[in-house]
Motif scaffolding. Sequence first.
Motif, short mmCIF file in Angstrom:
data_model
loop_
_atom_site.label_atom_id
_atom_site.label_comp_id
_atom_site.label_asym_id
_atom_site.label_seq_id
_atom_site.Cartn_x
_atom_site.Cartn_y
_atom_site.Cartn_z
N ARG A 262 -7.23 -7.65 1.66
CA ARG A 262 -7.40 -7.49 3.11
C ARG A 262 -8.69 -8.16 3.58
O ARG A 262 -8.72 -8.81 4.63
N SER B 110 -8.88 2.22 -1.44
CA SER B 110 -7.95 1.53 -0.54
C SER B 110 -8.49 1.38 0.87
O SER B 110 -8.04 0.52 1.62
N GLN C 196 0.82 -1.20 0.00
CA GLN C 196 0.00 0.00 0.00
C GLN C 196 0.86 1.26 0.00
O GLN C 196 0.58 2.23 -0.72
N VAL D 242 -5.72 -4.37 -3.19
CA VAL D 242 -5.20 -4.51 -1.82
C VAL D 242 -6.36 -4.60 -0.83
O VAL D 242 -6.35 -5.43 0.08
N ALA D 243 -7.37 -3.75 -1.01
CA ALA D 243 -8.53 -3.77 -0.11
C ALA D 243 -9.25 -5.12 -0.18
O ALA D 243 -9.67 -5.66 0.85
N LYS E 207 -7.90 3.43 3.07
CA LYS E 207 -6.92 4.08 3.93
C LYS E 207 -6.47 5.37 3.26
O LYS E 207 -6.41 5.46 2.04
N ALA F 187 -4.98 -0.28 -5.50
CA ALA F 187 -5.52 0.05 -4.18
C ALA F 187 -6.77 -0.77 -3.89
O ALA F 187 -6.95 -1.29 -2.77
N ARG F 188 -7.64 -0.91 -4.88
CA ARG F 188 -8.85 -1.72 -4.69
C ARG F 188 -8.51 -3.18 -4.50
O ARG F 188 -9.11 -3.88 -3.68
N PHE G 51 -8.47 7.21 -4.64
CA PHE G 51 -7.45 6.35 -4.02
C PHE G 51 -7.82 6.04 -2.57
O PHE G 51 -7.72 4.89 -2.12
N ARG G 52 -8.25 7.08 -1.83
CA ARG G 52 -8.66 6.86 -0.43
C ARG G 52 -9.86 5.92 -0.36
O ARG G 52 -9.90 5.01 0.48
#
Length: 358
Positions: free
Chosen positions: A310, A353, A273, A306-307, A355, A303-304, A349-350
């Motif tokens: 998670r 992600s 990230q 990675v989310a 974050k 970013a998506r 992006f926020r």
Amino acid sequence: MIKPPLFPSTPANPGLRAAQRQLLRHVSRSFDLSIRLLPQALQAPVAIGYLLARATDTVADTTALPLDERQILLDRMSQAVVAPCTSAQESQELSRLTQAFAAQQTDPHERALMQALPKCLPLLYTLSQADQASVRQVLGHITRGQQLDMTRFGPGLHALQTEAELVEYTWLVAGCVGEFWTELCGRHLPGYSRLPQEEMMRMGRQYGMGLQRLNIIRDAGADLAAGRCYWPVEILAQAGLTPAKLAQVAQTPNTDTLHALAPLYSQWLDHTQALLADGMRYALALKPLRLRLASALPALIGARTVALLRQAGPAALNQRVKMPRREVRALLWRIALGLGSAAVLQKEFRKLSGKPLP
């Protein structure tokens, strides 16, 4: 969306441009989107470099075929990139090798790419001398990483030993691509960035390495099944794990192993990230709108991803995690409606992600 010509026209083969664009769409959906967004001056060197790198990657990754066959073909392809075939015999031999290799591909798109390789190679010589040199340099680094892969990962299960090996690998196959991209921007688009070239090179390198680390996490299950573990032994040992345990859990979920892996898995995602955030800063520093959008798109999709990883947790070893097409289309619409502004890209992006930028 405006779609300028991707390749220079070539009278000897007027259908080449459409054929190569189709190849790009099939072998990489997200990267094809980025290339289409690029300013016209960058499209050809980036696309040609990508197609050639994807072809060499296909050779390196086809582990069902004998290692010596793959090494011979990869060496021959590397030589053809450095210098054109000097005789009809050399050209026919390369064509024979690639066609024989293509016939053994199970993926129809990768088979088509290998079949088209003899037509892709001449595209390199349509570029300027400076761009040819840049493409050759980046392909030299990439094939070096691929050759290391083939040497390290023989029959059975093998793993990288140290974090230093991982850093070297991610730079060779992806970090150097961020540098290549930045070098082309500096050459073709004077004043393209709000930041010094040295800082852009650093962030471009980090960006590429972050995207490769993301690929490693996302594809870990499939890689383990193929006998490749990119998670270094020294790092796994800190969690009391081994490559063999990871390979086992990738086949049959084990609660204890997944629990032991969870902190390390979270740390890897955090590191990835942070590298993608560097990529987003890279994109936001760009002045030309098309270049900014093309550079931001992989970070946004990353970013998506990675989310999603998670959410799945270490159980992603048994799943195929990918941003759905409908979400990609919705993302493109939101960016278009926001006119690709820096504020809109930061917000996306926020949001994607979960974050803020670290």
